[in-house]
Motif scaffolding. Structure first.
Motif, PDB file in Angstrom:
ATOM      1  N   UNK A 367      47.724  49.908  44.019  1.00  0.00           N
ATOM      2  CA  UNK A 367      46.810  49.105  43.202  1.00  0.00           C
ATOM      3  C   UNK A 367      46.445  49.864  41.932  1.00  0.00           C
ATOM      4  N   UNK A 368      46.149  49.128  40.869  1.00  0.00           N
ATOM      5  CA  UNK A 368      45.654  49.745  39.630  1.00  0.00           C
ATOM      6  C   UNK A 368      44.129  49.732  39.560  1.00  0.00           C
ATOM      7  N   UNK A 369      43.488  49.473  40.702  1.00  0.00           N
ATOM      8  CA  UNK A 369      42.022  49.481  40.727  1.00  0.00           C
ATOM      9  C   UNK A 369      41.481  50.904  40.688  1.00  0.00           C
ATOM     10  N   UNK A 370      41.724  51.561  39.576  1.00  0.00           N
ATOM     11  CA  UNK A 370      41.233  52.927  39.431  1.00  0.00           C
ATOM     12  C   UNK A 370      40.603  53.058  38.044  1.00  0.00           C
ATOM     13  N   UNK A 371      39.416  53.612  38.001  1.00  0.00           N
ATOM     14  CA  UNK A 371      38.685  53.686  36.737  1.00  0.00           C
ATOM     15  C   UNK A 371      37.840  54.956  36.779  1.00  0.00           C
ATOM     16  N   UNK A 372      37.168  55.243  35.715  1.00  0.00           N
ATOM     17  CA  UNK A 372      36.166  56.314  35.757  1.00  0.00           C
ATOM     18  C   UNK A 372      35.116  55.952  34.736  1.00  0.00           C
ATOM     19  N   UNK A 373      34.089  56.756  34.628  1.00  0.00           N
ATOM     20  CA  UNK A 373      32.975  56.272  33.825  1.00  0.00           C
ATOM     21  C   UNK A 373      33.109  56.603  32.350  1.00  0.00           C
TER      22      UNK A 373
ATOM     23  N   UNK B 201      51.805  45.635  39.155  1.00  0.00           N
ATOM     24  CA  UNK B 201      52.191  45.401  37.764  1.00  0.00           C
ATOM     25  C   UNK B 201      51.094  44.739  36.942  1.00  0.00           C
ATOM     26  N   UNK B 202      49.928  44.562  37.556  1.00  0.00           N
ATOM     27  CA  UNK B 202      48.833  43.930  36.818  1.00  0.00           C
ATOM     28  C   UNK B 202      47.723  44.943  36.568  1.00  0.00           C
ATOM     29  N   UNK B 203      46.971  44.727  35.497  1.00  0.00           N
ATOM     30  CA  UNK B 203      45.818  45.586  35.251  1.00  0.00           C
ATOM     31  C   UNK B 203      44.856  45.511  36.420  1.00  0.00           C
ATOM     32  N   UNK B 204      44.261  46.646  36.748  1.00  0.00           N
ATOM     33  CA  UNK B 204      43.298  46.670  37.844  1.00  0.00           C
ATOM     34  C   UNK B 204      41.888  46.349  37.373  1.00  0.00           C
ATOM     35  N   UNK B 205      40.935  46.583  38.245  1.00  0.00           N
ATOM     36  CA  UNK B 205      39.540  46.265  37.947  1.00  0.00           C
ATOM     37  C   UNK B 205      38.855  47.414  37.224  1.00  0.00           C
ATOM     38  N   UNK B 206      37.900  47.068  36.338  1.00  0.00           N
ATOM     39  CA  UNK B 206      37.044  48.065  35.724  1.00  0.00           C
ATOM     40  C   UNK B 206      35.794  48.197  36.587  1.00  0.00           C
ATOM     41  N   UNK B 207      35.055  49.305  36.392  1.00  0.00           N
ATOM     42  CA  UNK B 207      33.930  49.599  37.296  1.00  0.00           C
ATOM     43  C   UNK B 207      32.985  48.410  37.519  1.00  0.00           C
ATOM     44  N   UNK B 208      32.504  47.758  36.459  1.00  0.00           N
ATOM     45  CA  UNK B 208      31.565  46.651  36.728  1.00  0.00           C
ATOM     46  C   UNK B 208      32.192  45.556  37.592  1.00  0.00           C
ATOM     47  N   UNK B 209      33.506  45.335  37.420  1.00  0.00           N
ATOM     48  CA  UNK B 209      34.173  44.320  38.242  1.00  0.00           C
ATOM     49  C   UNK B 209      34.302  44.803  39.684  1.00  0.00           C
ATOM     50  N   UNK B 210      34.540  46.092  39.847  1.00  0.00           N
ATOM     51  CA  UNK B 210      34.582  46.640  41.198  1.00  0.00           C
ATOM     52  C   UNK B 210      33.241  46.431  41.892  1.00  0.00           C
ATOM     53  N   UNK B 211      32.175  46.698  41.140  1.00  0.00           N
ATOM     54  CA  UNK B 211      30.837  46.584  41.726  1.00  0.00           C
ATOM     55  C   UNK B 211      30.561  45.139  42.143  1.00  0.00           C
ATOM     56  N   UNK B 212      30.953  44.197  41.291  1.00  0.00           N
ATOM     57  CA  UNK B 212      30.806  42.785  41.673  1.00  0.00           C
ATOM     58  C   UNK B 212      31.618  42.497  42.926  1.00  0.00           C
ATOM     59  N   UNK B 213      32.834  43.079  42.970  1.00  0.00           N
ATOM     60  CA  UNK B 213      33.723  42.875  44.112  1.00  0.00           C
ATOM     61  C   UNK B 213      33.119  43.352  45.422  1.00  0.00           C
ATOM     62  N   UNK B 214      32.292  44.384  45.340  1.00  0.00           N
ATOM     63  CA  UNK B 214      31.664  44.884  46.564  1.00  0.00           C
ATOM     64  C   UNK B 214      30.747  43.824  47.148  1.00  0.00           C
TER      65      UNK B 214
END
Ligand code: SF4
Ligand code: SF4
Ligand code: SF4
Ligand code: FES
Lengths: 376, 512
Positions: A367-373, B201-214
């Motif tokens: 997954x590309x669900x990787x980020x940082x602040x 192959x797709x862009x992943x989530x940014x932190x605020x989107x991850x937080x919503x996802x939780x």
């Protein structure tokens, strides 16, 4: 432009106009001692330890503030120079609390002196800069002997009221380097020369303590002080140059990325200084870079993996903790797909850690669900 | 800058001492104002209005760099049309700076070359953060200050290794070295190098989107490495709700903190100086970090922990030290870093791009006006107000930042001997004018509240802060500014608006 030449110790040396005698000498590996001279600032000529003999001049001239001139003939180590330097050193050593045994006097006055110095310092250790003092080095080199000491300092105890810097004027030689470091290098403008004549000393505005002044505790003044007058409180008596190993590293706080020298004793950092001449900070540090190192020795550090059970954390082995993480991630990915896991990396940690974490998410979890602040 | 990037600020002050001019654009009259030739106290969040107005003057009075614009940029006509809407007399109303001062600044800027523009999070931490940056780039291109040493657009990075974490691809849209994850070629490259198939192959989530996802259950497992999100994200109450919603939360850190409370598993990591590696600073300089002491207990380097998890999921990664990771993987995969090897950065670091081992690194970008894309494009932007502006109920603006003696949530600096003594507690910095209006004495405890929360904090009445502004930091838990900040985000970067929200101040009854 014709080539400009100066003769130092019988060597013809070329130089660029504007250079001082000291700069030409240093460029050609000719050593001239200095005390007050601070690279990158305007020379003050305060200490005169760098004097040299110039053929056309009647008096000895300070190399750090005398411009080199075409055809000038200079001697840096003549008898006259040697005598002058020794006299200066004798005056400096006898002016204060220089209890580092440079004196070879053996009378009781010396013993009294040491006893007073111990009381004054509330320590049986010799001067905290013992072993790291330009004055001490020169005193040995020039075989300085003193049997008359100024003891005015006995009833002016060192300033200890701030957590970082000990100011001890019993050892100040009024070289002014701290003033230049504070005003010309860091430009915090917290200290300057105060009072006149014999009473001259380094003061903050209104002669208050550092704690009540504009000082921001960058510690630049400590780093440049050639003697034991300004000392890191945290390292005082703990650190000596001969019992520590030096390790260069990069500051862990802000994005300037200052180069630090860690002074490590028995596997523990006991002092931090800026790496001179290094990019990007050229020896400079701020309060966090210089004094913010001991958090790693806190008792509260996490020492073992922890697993939450019934709302409480319990200690676990690496195998147990990592197996649990792996199983959970596997199960969730199996059930809900790779998009159901996400991670946040750390903008404080090393590059290799971030690389490794994004690799874990991309190559293993898919997954590309990787980020940082960075965005915060 | 003297507080958040103290050593960088020393160079700036040195430059002023040797005759450089300094123009400070900041709502607060902080330390640097003493050194500034001009201090423009603009209103919080009005940067674009101000910048557009400067460009209005530059174009209107024919003061811009025509050669640079002609040879190296495109889109000038569009920019010209846009900034026409911002004459100083009009812009002054939104940015709070006298028209005469706007004229003066524009004229001063056109007189010298190069002009260096530095900024920090005051530009990015807005709902219009991306547009703020674009606007600064517009100005610098218009002045022809790009691609020269000591010119350009220079963000000072907050954390020591934000630059590095971006470079390493800890971002949802790019691999290490900014290679897009949606690009077939880069996917293939990484699949081959890592010896795996099926990369996302797709862009992943940014932190605020991850937080919503939780909260909505889309993100079931969450892995936090080293960030104390529960204190650093805006609106602490909301964040805590999100974190407590996580089905499975792993936190890897060096201390227990407000975020580890929500964890299911906590993994103990080696800290700075217990670990070899590299950091990349704001100048893109990759410098070495070295081991001085042992990690406590059985704490391990972070890279080791990730490698162990990969192993347990069936992948054996050969690199077994930070040096091997850098030399054998990263520098091979990311062309900008191709020439940077540990053996070359024993002393001073190298600045990327540094494509080959003969290359000496790159001091500044866009040399001679050549941009990555060929020409620099002017992107006209409009000023937009912050998401939350003062009203009757919450009449003041809160802006936030860092202070000198601490770092972030103080998990580290709070544990260093002496630093707590130098700054023992948080304050809310307010102006004399507001203090007088509200009847507040310096040092008095007050309440500061927003629509999201309320904190009790000591008032620090100071002339650094203009009327209408409250300024706070986020170093202390109880009165952390993030109980108050607004989780409104820039639509493109999803950076939160830490720099502006509406608050009110209340006196504590019976308080001394
Ligand atoms: S300051 Fe130097 S010369 Fe003076 S006592 Fe200390 S070590 Fe000796
Ligand atoms: S610590 Fe820094 S600010 Fe304080 S007196 Fe020394 S040089 Fe000046
Ligand atoms: S305190 Fe140190 S640096 Fe400052 S004048 Fe005295 S001896 Fe020189
Ligand atoms: S070093 Fe030259 S006068 Fe002091």
């Amino acid at each position: 432009m014709s080539i400009q030449k100066i003769n130092i110790n019988n060597h013809d040396l070329s130089f660029k106009p504007g250079m001082t005698i000291l700069e030409v000498a240093e460029e050609n590996m000719i050593r001239i001692p200095t005390l007050c001279h601070l690279k990158g600032t305007i020379p003050t000529g305060a200490c005169r330890i760098c004097v040299v003999e110039v053929a056309s001049a009647n008096n000895l001239l300070p190399a750090c503030s005398t411009p080199a001139a075409n055809g000038m003939v200079v001697e840096t180590d003549s008898n006259k120079v040697f005598e002058a330097r020794r006299t200066i050193l004798e005056l400096l050593i006898s002016s204060g609390n220089h209890n580092c045994a440079v004196s070879e006097t053996s009378n009781s006055e010396w013993i009294d002196f040491q006893v007073d110095a111990m009381k004054y310092e509330e320590s049986e250790e010799l001067c905290p800069s013992w072993g790291d003092c330009k004055l001490q080095d020169l005193a040995y080199q020039y075989r300085v002997r003193v049997d008359n000491f100024n003891k005015d300092w006995v009833d002016q105890p060192p300033e200890l009221d701030n957590p970082m810097i000990v100011r001890d004027f019993s050892r100040c030689i009024s070289c002014g380097r701290c003033v230049q470091a504070c005003n010309e290098v860091q430009v915090n403008r917290a200290i300057d020369f105060g009072y006149r004549g014999n009473d001259t000393k380094i003061v903050t505005a209104g002669d208050r303590t550092l704690m009540d002044s504009d000082c921001v505790f960058c510690g630049e003044c400590v780093q440049v002080c050639p003697v034991g007058a300004l000392v890191d409180k945290k390292s005082r008596f703990k650190w000596r140059p001969f019992n520590t190993e030096k390790i260069r590293t990069t500051c862990p706080y802000c994005g300037v990325g200052c180069q630090q020298m860690l002074h490590v004793k028995d596997g523990e950092i006991v002092k931090v200084t800026g790496v001179e001449e290094a990019e990007p900070n050229k020896g400079r540090l701020c309060v966090k870079g210089r004094f913010g190192y001991d958090f790693i020795y806190s008792d509260e550090r996490l020492k073992t993996p922890l697993i939450k059970e019934n709302g409480e954390f319990r200690e676990a082995s690496w195998d147990e903790a990592l197996n649990l993480v792996t199983d959970k991630f596997k199960t969730i990915i199996d059930e809900s797909g790779s998009a159901a896991v996400a991670g946040v990396s750390c903008a404080r940690s090393i590059n290799e850690d971030s690389y490794q974490m994004q690799k874990l998410f991309r190559a293993v979890f898919k997954t590309n669900n990787i980020d940082h602040c960075a965005r915060t | 800058m003297t507080e958040a990037h103290p050593v960088a600020a020393t160079y700036l002050k040195n430059a002023v001492q040797s005759g450089a001019k300094l123009i400070l654009v900041d709502p607060r009259k902080h330390k640097l104002a003493e050194f500034a030739d001009i201090h423009a106290p603009l209103l919080v969040g009005s940067d674009i209005s101000f910048l557009n107005s400067l460009m209005y003057v530059l174009i209107d009075e024919d003061l811009y760099d025509k050669d640079f614009v002609k040879d190296h940029t495109e889109g000038f006509d569009e920019l010209k049309v846009k900034v026409k809407e911002y004459p100083p007399e009009i812009a002054a109303k939104t940015c709070g700076i006298e028209p005469s001062m706007i004229y003066e600044i524009a004229r001063e800027l056109s007189k010298v070359k190069p002009v260096m523009c530095c900024y920090t999070l005051g530009i990015t931490e807005h709902t219009c953060g991306r547009n703020n940056v674009v606007s600064i780039a517009n100005l610098q291109m218009l002045l022809g200050n790009m691609g020269v040493e000591s010119g350009g657009v220079n963000p000072l990075r907050g954390q020591n290794n934000v630059q590095g974490a971006c470079d390493m691809g800890a971002l949802p849209n790019v691999y290490p070295g900014y290679q897009p994850v949606i690009n077939e070629k880069s996917v293939e490259k990484f699949e081959e190098f890592w010896g795996v198939g099926g990369l996302d192959k797709e862009n992943g989530l940014m932190i605020p989107q991850m937080m919503d996802g939780l909260v909505d259950g889309k993100v079931r497992a969450f892995y936090i490495f080293g960030e104390n999100l529960a204190n650093t994200e805006p609106d602490i109450k909301k964040v805590e709700h999100e974190l407590s919603s996580a089905e499975f939360l792993v936190v890897q850190d060096i201390f227990l903190n407000e975020t580890t409370v929500f964890a299911d598993v906590i993994l103990p990591a080696a800290a700075w100086s217990e670990n070899d590696g590299t950091f990349t600073n704001s100048e893109r300089r990759v410098s070495r970090v070295r081991t001085a002491s042992e990690a406590p207990g059985i704490a391990k380097p972070n890279w080791w922990i990730f490698r162990e998890i990969a192993k347990r999921m069936g992948q054996k990664w050969s690199s077994n030290s930070a040096k091997e990771i850098w030399d054998n993987e990263l520098s091979v995969l990311a062309p900008q870093f191709g020439g940077i090897k540990y053996s070359r950065i024993e002393k001073d670091g190298l600045q990327w791009p540094c494509p080959t081992v003969e290359h000496t690194g790159t001091k500044f970008l866009h040399k001679d006006g050549t941009f990555t894309k060929g020409r620099g494009t002017f992107l006209p932007v409009d000023w937009t107000p912050p998401a939350e502006v003062p009203d009757e109920e919450y009449p003041l603006v809160l802006s936030t930042g860092r202070r000198l003696y601490h770092y972030h949530t103080r998990t580290q600096t709070g544990r260093c001997e002496g630093l707590n003594e130098l700054l023992p507690e948080e304050t809310a910095d307010i102006s004399y004018a507001d203090a007088t209006d509200l009847g507040i004495d310096n040092g008095e405890m007050i309440y500061v509240s927003s629509r999201r929360g309320k904190v009790k904090v000591r008032a620090n009445v100071t002339d650094e802060v203009p009327k209408g502004l409250v300024w706070m930091a986020f170093h202390f838990r109880e009165n952390n500014a993030n109980w108050l900040t607004n989780p409104a985000f820039d639509p493109i970067t999803l950076t939160a608006e830490y720099k502006a929200c509406a608050v009110r101040i209340d006196i504590i009854e019976g308080n001394l």
